[in-house]
Design a protein around this motif. Structure first.
Motif, PDB file in Angstrom:
ATOM      1  N   ILE A 213      -0.730   6.676  -7.545  1.00  0.00           N
ATOM      2  CA  ILE A 213      -0.064   6.118  -6.365  1.00  0.00           C
ATOM      3  C   ILE A 213       0.323   4.667  -6.674  1.00  0.00           C
ATOM      4  O   ILE A 213      -0.538   3.795  -6.799  1.00  0.00           O
ATOM      5  CB  ILE A 213      -0.972   6.199  -5.131  1.00  0.00           C
ATOM      6  N   SER A 214       1.620   4.430  -6.830  1.00  0.00           N
ATOM      7  CA  SER A 214       2.081   3.076  -7.162  1.00  0.00           C
ATOM      8  C   SER A 214       2.322   2.232  -5.910  1.00  0.00           C
ATOM      9  O   SER A 214       2.243   1.004  -5.963  1.00  0.00           O
ATOM     10  CB  SER A 214       3.362   3.143  -7.998  1.00  0.00           C
ATOM     11  N   SER A 215       2.619   2.886  -4.785  1.00  0.00           N
ATOM     12  CA  SER A 215       2.769   2.147  -3.530  1.00  0.00           C
ATOM     13  C   SER A 215       2.665   3.112  -2.359  1.00  0.00           C
ATOM     14  O   SER A 215       2.862   4.327  -2.509  1.00  0.00           O
ATOM     15  CB  SER A 215       4.110   1.407  -3.471  1.00  0.00           C
ATOM     16  N   SER A 216       2.349   2.550  -1.216  1.00  0.00           N
ATOM     17  CA  SER A 216       2.289   3.343   0.008  1.00  0.00           C
ATOM     18  C   SER A 216       2.516   2.418   1.192  1.00  0.00           C
ATOM     19  O   SER A 216       2.203   1.221   1.138  1.00  0.00           O
ATOM     20  CB  SER A 216       0.931   4.044   0.135  1.00  0.00           C
ATOM     21  N   ASN A 217       3.081   2.986   2.244  1.00  0.00           N
ATOM     22  CA  ASN A 217       3.419   2.183   3.407  1.00  0.00           C
ATOM     23  C   ASN A 217       3.208   3.016   4.659  1.00  0.00           C
ATOM     24  O   ASN A 217       3.617   4.179   4.723  1.00  0.00           O
ATOM     25  CB  ASN A 217       4.884   1.726   3.293  1.00  0.00           C
ATOM     26  N   LEU A 218       2.561   2.407   5.650  1.00  0.00           N
ATOM     27  CA  LEU A 218       2.316   3.085   6.924  1.00  0.00           C
ATOM     28  C   LEU A 218       2.855   2.218   8.042  1.00  0.00           C
ATOM     29  O   LEU A 218       2.431   1.072   8.220  1.00  0.00           O
ATOM     30  CB  LEU A 218       0.823   3.325   7.127  1.00  0.00           C
ATOM     31  N   SER A 219       3.820   2.767   8.794  1.00  0.00           N
ATOM     32  CA  SER A 219       4.432   1.996   9.869  1.00  0.00           C
ATOM     33  C   SER A 219       4.868   2.928  10.991  1.00  0.00           C
ATOM     34  O   SER A 219       5.643   3.866  10.762  1.00  0.00           O
ATOM     35  CB  SER A 219       5.644   1.220   9.338  1.00  0.00           C
ATOM     36  N   SER A 220       4.368   2.674  12.189  1.00  0.00           N
ATOM     37  CA  SER A 220       4.766   3.435  13.395  1.00  0.00           C
ATOM     38  C   SER A 220       4.694   4.941  13.189  1.00  0.00           C
ATOM     39  O   SER A 220       5.598   5.675  13.581  1.00  0.00           O
ATOM     40  CB  SER A 220       6.187   3.032  13.811  1.00  0.00           C
ATOM     41  N   GLY A 221       3.644   5.411  12.563  1.00  0.00           N
ATOM     42  CA  GLY A 221       3.457   6.840  12.362  1.00  0.00           C
ATOM     43  C   GLY A 221       4.093   7.384  11.109  1.00  0.00           C
ATOM     44  O   GLY A 221       3.793   8.503  10.686  1.00  0.00           O
ATOM     45  N   ASP A 222       4.991   6.619  10.494  1.00  0.00           N
ATOM     46  CA  ASP A 222       5.645   7.047   9.261  1.00  0.00           C
ATOM     47  C   ASP A 222       4.830   6.612   8.050  1.00  0.00           C
ATOM     48  O   ASP A 222       4.510   5.430   7.886  1.00  0.00           O
ATOM     49  CB  ASP A 222       7.049   6.453   9.158  1.00  0.00           C
ATOM     50  N   LEU A 223       4.519   7.573   7.195  1.00  0.00           N
ATOM     51  CA  LEU A 223       3.776   7.301   5.970  1.00  0.00           C
ATOM     52  C   LEU A 223       4.684   7.553   4.761  1.00  0.00           C
ATOM     53  O   LEU A 223       5.299   8.618   4.642  1.00  0.00           O
ATOM     54  CB  LEU A 223       2.538   8.204   5.880  1.00  0.00           C
ATOM     55  N   PHE A 224       4.761   6.567   3.889  1.00  0.00           N
ATOM     56  CA  PHE A 224       5.528   6.690   2.656  1.00  0.00           C
ATOM     57  C   PHE A 224       4.581   6.530   1.468  1.00  0.00           C
ATOM     58  O   PHE A 224       3.783   5.581   1.437  1.00  0.00           O
ATOM     59  CB  PHE A 224       6.625   5.628   2.575  1.00  0.00           C
ATOM     60  N   ILE A 225       4.656   7.432   0.510  1.00  0.00           N
ATOM     61  CA  ILE A 225       3.840   7.367  -0.699  1.00  0.00           C
ATOM     62  C   ILE A 225       4.761   7.498  -1.902  1.00  0.00           C
ATOM     63  O   ILE A 225       5.588   8.425  -1.963  1.00  0.00           O
ATOM     64  CB  ILE A 225       2.780   8.482  -0.747  1.00  0.00           C
ATOM     65  N   LYS A 226       4.638   6.564  -2.842  1.00  0.00           N
ATOM     66  CA  LYS A 226       5.389   6.669  -4.087  1.00  0.00           C
ATOM     67  C   LYS A 226       4.406   6.908  -5.231  1.00  0.00           C
ATOM     68  O   LYS A 226       3.487   6.124  -5.446  1.00  0.00           O
ATOM     69  CB  LYS A 226       6.211   5.417  -4.361  1.00  0.00           C
ATOM     70  N   LEU A 227       4.618   8.018  -5.946  1.00  0.00           N
ATOM     71  CA  LEU A 227       3.770   8.386  -7.075  1.00  0.00           C
ATOM     72  C   LEU A 227       4.556   8.162  -8.364  1.00  0.00           C
ATOM     73  O   LEU A 227       5.748   8.495  -8.433  1.00  0.00           O
ATOM     74  CB  LEU A 227       3.352   9.853  -6.974  1.00  0.00           C
ATOM     75  N   ALA A 228       3.899   7.592  -9.369  1.00  0.00           N
ATOM     76  CA  ALA A 228       4.599   7.254 -10.605  1.00  0.00           C
ATOM     77  C   ALA A 228       3.925   7.884 -11.816  1.00  0.00           C
ATOM     78  O   ALA A 228       2.695   8.034 -11.861  1.00  0.00           O
ATOM     79  CB  ALA A 228       4.658   5.739 -10.768  1.00  0.00           C
ATOM     80  N   HIS A 229       4.755   8.242 -12.779  1.00  0.00           N
ATOM     81  CA  HIS A 229       4.298   8.726 -14.090  1.00  0.00           C
ATOM     82  C   HIS A 229       4.973   7.814 -15.112  1.00  0.00           C
ATOM     83  O   HIS A 229       6.126   8.030 -15.494  1.00  0.00           O
ATOM     84  CB  HIS A 229       4.710  10.185 -14.291  1.00  0.00           C
TER      85      HIS A 229
END
Length: 384
Positions: A213-229
């Motif tokens: 998991i290179s980054s993640s963001n949680l805002s107003s119910g929205d979850l974003f996850i960026k996975l990196a190889h």
């Protein structure tokens, strides 16, 4: 009225008059110390200028005397006198700074200490989460071998602040976080390929266990996850939203060949291990919510696009925050000031304490008492 005053409103009121007021009080002391510091530095410069003037006056007198005294003997010692005066007074100027530098250094430390206390006071107040938040965001990034996490809060009346969060409080964030920490063996279909066993295209899969998991963001119910190889140069992005009765999920894959919307391709979406990914999302969401309470340091505080940490304009900040909180603490203030609730009933804050604290902020005290509807509260009481 006493029956309408909750213990929570009294706690908020006390925090306003102590934590919030302390930010202004210490800021004012820092300002006073800064003025003293300027005076010390100005005094040092003034002493040096006086030495320069003394040297100029002495040289002038010697030149005048030299024009009047025609003897060869004086002309011979004139140059010696000039060099002596210059060397002696230059040496004296060098000794002026050390005699004053200890005072200057001590005053500089005093300014820093008061500013640090001012920032700490507002940190304490904001960390109590008394101010309603219109929009809050937790962002996590993997940087320089570790995770940095920040919480940004957008509040009413153009007030916004940001805290650096303490990721060391979460054990699995002390090194690279892999989805396998939450759910092992998840595969994501990323493209359709051909198989010699079937005429129909079959999906190619990427194993999430190989990504971090290179980054993640949680805002107003929205979850974003960026996975990196990193080795493959590929990324998987997950966007998950919690609604009232359902959960929306979007997955994208990107590598050197381009971007693929996995959930938009029926053949790929049909092979997506949705439950496993939602488990990862749920665990990540819980981790970010937990981190939100691990506040480490206030990194930004702005009011109407002005940086309070830079301007030190805590007077405007305090009146704005009181305006925001007023509906919830106005009755508590009135109950204490009028005596309808006694300090002995709920030992949180008393009328005498309120008055004493208001006296420490005389510039904004009239505006504050007016907001609470007690304009004449400090009349005839003085500031001592």
């Amino acid at each position: 009225m006493a029956e309408q005053v909750s213990e929570e409103s009294l706690r908020v009121l006390r925090s306003v008059f102590y934590d919030l007021f302390d930010s202004l009080i210490y800021s004012q002391r820092a300002s006073d110390a800064s003025k003293d510091l300027e005076g010390l530095k100005a005094g040092e410069n003034d002493r040096k200028k006086r030495v320069d003037q003394l040297q100029s006056d002495l040289v002038g007198l010697i030149n005048i005397y030299s024009q009047e005294e025609k003897s060869a003997f004086f002309q011979g010692i004139k140059e010696t006198l000039m060099k002596f005066i210059s060397a002696t007074l230059d040496d004296f100027k060098k000794k002026i700074a050390p005699s004053n530098s200890d005072q200057i250094a001590a005053k500089e430390e005093e300014v820093k200490a008061y500013r640090a206390k001012s920032t700490r006071a507002i940190e304490v107040f904001l960390s109590r989460n008394y101010i309603p938040v219109n929009d809050g965001e937790v962002s996590l990034k993997f940087l320089n071998g570790g995770y940095e996490c920040r919480y940004r809060a957008n509040c009413p009346r153009d007030l916004e602040y940001e805290f650096l969060l303490d990721t060391s409080e979460i054990e699995f964030l002390r090194s690279r976080l892999y989805p396998s920490s939450f759910q092992k063996g998840i595969r994501v279909p990323v493209r359709l390929g051909k198989s010699w066993m079937s005429k129909d295209p079959v999906p190619d899969f990427e194993r999430l266990d190989e990504y971090y998991i290179s980054s993640s963001n949680l805002s107003s119910g929205d979850l974003f996850i960026k996975l990196a190889h990193d080795e493959a140069g590929s990324e998987i992005r997950i966007h998950q939203t919690n609604a009232d009765v359902s959960s929306f999920l979007e997955v994208e894959y990107q590598d050197s060949l381009g971007k693929v919307s996995v959930t938009s391709e029926p053949a790929l979406n049909g092979n997506l291990e949705r439950d496993g990914i939602l488990t990862i999302c749920r665990q990540m969401r819980n981790s970010l919510e937990m981190l939100k309470e691990k506040k480490l340091r206030l990194s930004s505080l702005t009011l109407r696009d002005s940086s309070i940490l830079e301007t030190q304009n805590y007077s405007s900040l305090i009146t704005t925050i009181i305006e925001i909180l007023l509906p919830g603490i106005k009755d508590a203030f009135a109950a204490i000031v009028t005596g309808s609730i006694k300090p002995s009933e709920q030992q949180i804050i008393s009328k005498d304490q309120i008055i004493d604290r208001l006296k420490l902020v005389p510039d904004i005290a009239p505006a504050i008492t007016a907001m609470f509807g007690f304009q004449g509260l400090l009349d005839g009481m003085g500031n001592n």
